[in-house]
Design a protein around this motif. Structure first.
Motif, PDB file in Angstrom:
ATOM      1  N   GLY A   1       0.126  -0.686  -0.294  1.00 17.13           N
ATOM      2  CA  GLY A   1      -1.018  -1.101   0.526  1.00 17.13           C
ATOM      3  C   GLY A   1      -2.096  -1.789  -0.272  1.00 17.13           C
ATOM      4  N   THR A   2      -2.406  -1.235  -1.452  1.00 14.49           N
ATOM      5  CA  THR A   2      -3.493  -1.800  -2.263  1.00 14.49           C
ATOM      6  C   THR A   2      -3.094  -3.102  -2.933  1.00 14.49           C
ATOM      7  OG1 THR A   2      -2.831  -0.368  -4.106  1.00 14.49           O
ATOM      8  CG2 THR A   2      -4.621   0.414  -2.708  1.00 14.49           C
ATOM      9  N   MET A   3      -1.926  -3.148  -3.550  1.00 15.37           N
ATOM     10  CA  MET A   3      -1.535  -4.328  -4.311  1.00 15.37           C
ATOM     11  C   MET A   3      -1.191  -5.504  -3.405  1.00 15.37           C
ATOM     12  SD  MET A   3      -2.209  -2.978  -7.108  1.00 15.37           S
ATOM     13  CE  MET A   3      -1.803  -4.251  -8.302  1.00 15.37           C
ATOM     14  N   PHE A   4      -0.541  -5.240  -2.299  1.00 18.19           N
ATOM     15  CA  PHE A   4      -0.233  -6.286  -1.322  1.00 18.19           C
ATOM     16  C   PHE A   4      -1.525  -6.935  -0.838  1.00 18.19           C
ATOM     17  CE2 PHE A   4       3.016  -7.657   1.948  1.00 18.19           C
ATOM     18  CZ  PHE A   4       2.174  -8.473   2.685  1.00 18.19           C
ATOM     19  N   THR A   5      -2.495  -6.123  -0.483  1.00 22.35           N
ATOM     20  CA  THR A   5      -3.758  -6.631   0.048  1.00 22.35           C
ATOM     21  C   THR A   5      -4.575  -7.320  -1.031  1.00 22.35           C
ATOM     22  OG1 THR A   5      -3.740  -4.807   1.649  1.00 22.35           O
ATOM     23  CG2 THR A   5      -5.808  -6.007   1.381  1.00 22.35           C
ATOM     24  N   LEU A   6      -4.594  -6.743  -2.236  1.00 23.25           N
ATOM     25  CA  LEU A   6      -5.303  -7.358  -3.354  1.00 23.25           C
ATOM     26  C   LEU A   6      -4.749  -8.750  -3.640  1.00 23.25           C
ATOM     27  CD1 LEU A   6      -7.327  -6.791  -5.812  1.00 23.25           C
ATOM     28  CD2 LEU A   6      -5.240  -6.304  -7.110  1.00 23.25           C
TER      29      LEU A   6
ATOM     30  N   LYS B   1      -6.239  -4.246   7.356  1.00 17.62           N
ATOM     31  CA  LYS B   1      -4.925  -4.547   6.785  1.00 17.62           C
ATOM     32  C   LYS B   1      -4.577  -3.552   5.680  1.00 17.62           C
ATOM     33  CE  LYS B   1      -5.065  -9.549   7.649  1.00 17.62           C
ATOM     34  NZ  LYS B   1      -5.173 -10.888   6.987  1.00 17.62           N
ATOM     35  N   LEU B   2      -5.545  -3.244   4.827  1.00 19.30           N
ATOM     36  CA  LEU B   2      -5.317  -2.289   3.746  1.00 19.30           C
ATOM     37  C   LEU B   2      -4.833  -0.952   4.287  1.00 19.30           C
ATOM     38  CD1 LEU B   2      -5.740  -1.263   0.755  1.00 19.30           C
ATOM     39  CD2 LEU B   2      -8.047  -0.599   1.505  1.00 19.30           C
ATOM     40  N   ILE B   3      -5.548  -0.438   5.259  1.00 19.43           N
ATOM     41  CA  ILE B   3      -5.211   0.870   5.826  1.00 19.43           C
ATOM     42  C   ILE B   3      -3.847   0.842   6.506  1.00 19.43           C
ATOM     43  CG2 ILE B   3      -5.893   2.622   7.501  1.00 19.43           C
ATOM     44  CD1 ILE B   3      -7.662   2.352   4.949  1.00 19.43           C
ATOM     45  N   SER B   4      -3.607  -0.182   7.308  1.00 18.89           N
ATOM     46  CA  SER B   4      -2.350  -0.253   8.062  1.00 18.89           C
ATOM     47  C   SER B   4      -1.156  -0.441   7.129  1.00 18.89           C
ATOM     48  CB  SER B   4      -2.407  -1.386   9.089  1.00 18.89           C
ATOM     49  OG  SER B   4      -2.609  -2.635   8.478  1.00 18.89           O
TER      50      SER B   4
ATOM     51  N   ALA C   1      -5.830   4.931  -0.415  1.00 17.85           N
ATOM     52  CA  ALA C   1      -5.907   3.494  -0.670  1.00 17.85           C
ATOM     53  C   ALA C   1      -7.353   3.010  -0.574  1.00 17.85           C
ATOM     54  CB  ALA C   1      -5.024   2.731   0.317  1.00 17.85           C
ATOM     55  N   ALA C   2      -8.087   3.542   0.395  1.00 18.44           N
ATOM     56  CA  ALA C   2      -9.501   3.179   0.546  1.00 18.44           C
ATOM     57  C   ALA C   2     -10.312   3.677  -0.649  1.00 18.44           C
ATOM     58  CB  ALA C   2     -10.048   3.765   1.846  1.00 18.44           C
ATOM     59  N   ILE C   3     -10.043   4.894  -1.093  1.00 26.42           N
ATOM     60  CA  ILE C   3     -10.750   5.452  -2.256  1.00 26.42           C
ATOM     61  C   ILE C   3     -10.445   4.646  -3.515  1.00 26.42           C
ATOM     62  CG2 ILE C   3     -10.798   7.431  -3.834  1.00 26.42           C
ATOM     63  CD1 ILE C   3     -10.628   9.233  -1.357  1.00 26.42           C
ATOM     64  N   ALA C   4      -9.199   4.211  -3.666  1.00 26.71           N
ATOM     65  CA  ALA C   4      -8.833   3.403  -4.831  1.00 26.71           C
ATOM     66  C   ALA C   4      -9.665   2.129  -4.879  1.00 26.71           C
ATOM     67  CB  ALA C   4      -7.344   3.057  -4.785  1.00 26.71           C
ATOM     68  N   ASN C   5      -9.855   1.502  -3.740  1.00 26.15           N
ATOM     69  CA  ASN C   5     -10.644   0.269  -3.692  1.00 26.15           C
ATOM     70  C   ASN C   5     -12.124   0.527  -3.918  1.00 26.15           C
ATOM     71  OD1 ASN C   5      -9.189  -2.471  -2.674  1.00 26.15           O
ATOM     72  ND2 ASN C   5      -8.039  -0.685  -1.999  1.00 26.15           N
TER      73      ASN C   5
END
Length: 300
Positions: free
Chosen positions: A124-129, A92-95, A228-232
């Motif tokens: 992507g990051t904040m929505f998923t978080l 989900k994060l990536i998409s 986004a993946a690196i941020a997480n």
């Protein structure tokens, strides 16, 4: 008091001396810049976050096909793929990062955070978080203010523009904003927030800006997902109290130094990197031909 910090060290010292949360000096700065009250800032932050969420939804539900043909509903393909590399949340994060950036590439409405070229990373990051941890919008908005504070310092010490500092300045800065916001929203302290920023910059340092055919599509869209993946990952490392060793201000200095040293062809000119490959040049010629309008000869 409205203050624009030139270093992360100053930001930390101010918050510790005044007993304020990280987002509060940024809120005061926003009020001063807009000449408006606090309610105005929160309302506009909410609007920005709503646009981010709408961009994610649009990218996953509507047809995302750019004029060049390089963007072709990639986010939906990732979102609905039955094969998950890690788990559904990572998928989900990536998409979602892909989705918001594809909306930008297809001329849709996005939030430049900090730039349009990096407009998929914070959504992507904040929505998923928020979905995973059940956070309310207010906490996310505070995180966005923290991210804005991070960008303000990077802008002064380095750059946020791909044409000035390469893609490290755009997707790198956005990833740093996101990682800091994630750590803040999950209750991390100031040192952990800034350590996340430092680690993210270390991971993104040196990334060139090489858009194929001069369009902010390839490799820009997929870089939003990887950022986004690196941020997480940086947030997870920082929350675990693993030091990045190099202080955040020195990391930002390095970001600026690398950007200045980078050859011009690697800074959004479409003259180097992926844009200069045989396939990249072929796409460029095709796109340019498609975009040329043949006008009738003028009569004498």
């Amino acid at each position: 008091m409205s203050i624009l910090f030139s270093e992360f060290k100053e930001w930390k010292e101010y918050c510790e001396k005044k007993g304020t949360k990280l987002y509060e000096p940024v809120l005061e700065y926003e009020k001063d810049q807009k000449g408006k009250d606090e309610d105005f800032v929160w309302e506009n932050l909410q609007t920005a976050y709503d646009v981010m969420k709408d961009a994610v939804k649009t990218g996953l539900e509507e047809d995302m096909h750019s004029r060049s043909g390089m963007i072709n509903n990639g986010a939906k393909k990732v979102y609905h793929n039955p094969i998950t590399v890690l788990d559904p949340n990572f998928q989900k994060l990536i998409s979602r990062a892909l989705a918001a950036k594809e909306v930008n590439s297809c001329m849709g409405r996005v939030v430049a955070a900090p730039t349009a070229g990096a407009s998929g990373i914070l959504p992507g990051t904040m929505f998923t978080l928020q979905e995973i941890h059940g956070l309310d919008d207010r906490k996310i908005l505070e995180g966005l203010l923290v991210g804005a504070g991070i960008a303000l310092i990077i802008e002064q010490k380095a750059s946020l523009a791909g044409a000035v500092g390469g893609c490290q300045a755009e997707t790198g800065s956005a990833a740093a904003m996101a990682s800091g916001a994630i750590v803040y929203c999950l209750g991390g302290d100031i040192d952990q927030v800034f350590n996340a920023v430092a680690i993210t910059i270390q991971c993104m340092l040196g990334l060139v800006c090489d858009p194929v055919a001069g369009l902010v599509e390839v490799p820009c869209v997929v870089r939003n997902a990887s950022a986004a993946a690196i941020a997480n990952s940086s947030a997870q490392i920082a929350l675990s109290n693993v030091s990045g060793v190099i202080p955040v201000d020195e990391c930002v200095d390095a970001l600026g130094e690398v950007g200045q040293s980078m050859e011009t062809k690697y800074k959004e000119t479409a003259m180097g990197g992926l844009a200069a490959t045989l396939t990249g040049q072929s796409i460029s010629k095709k796109v340019l031909i498609q975009d040329i309008e043949m006008l009738p000869d003028e009569e004498n």
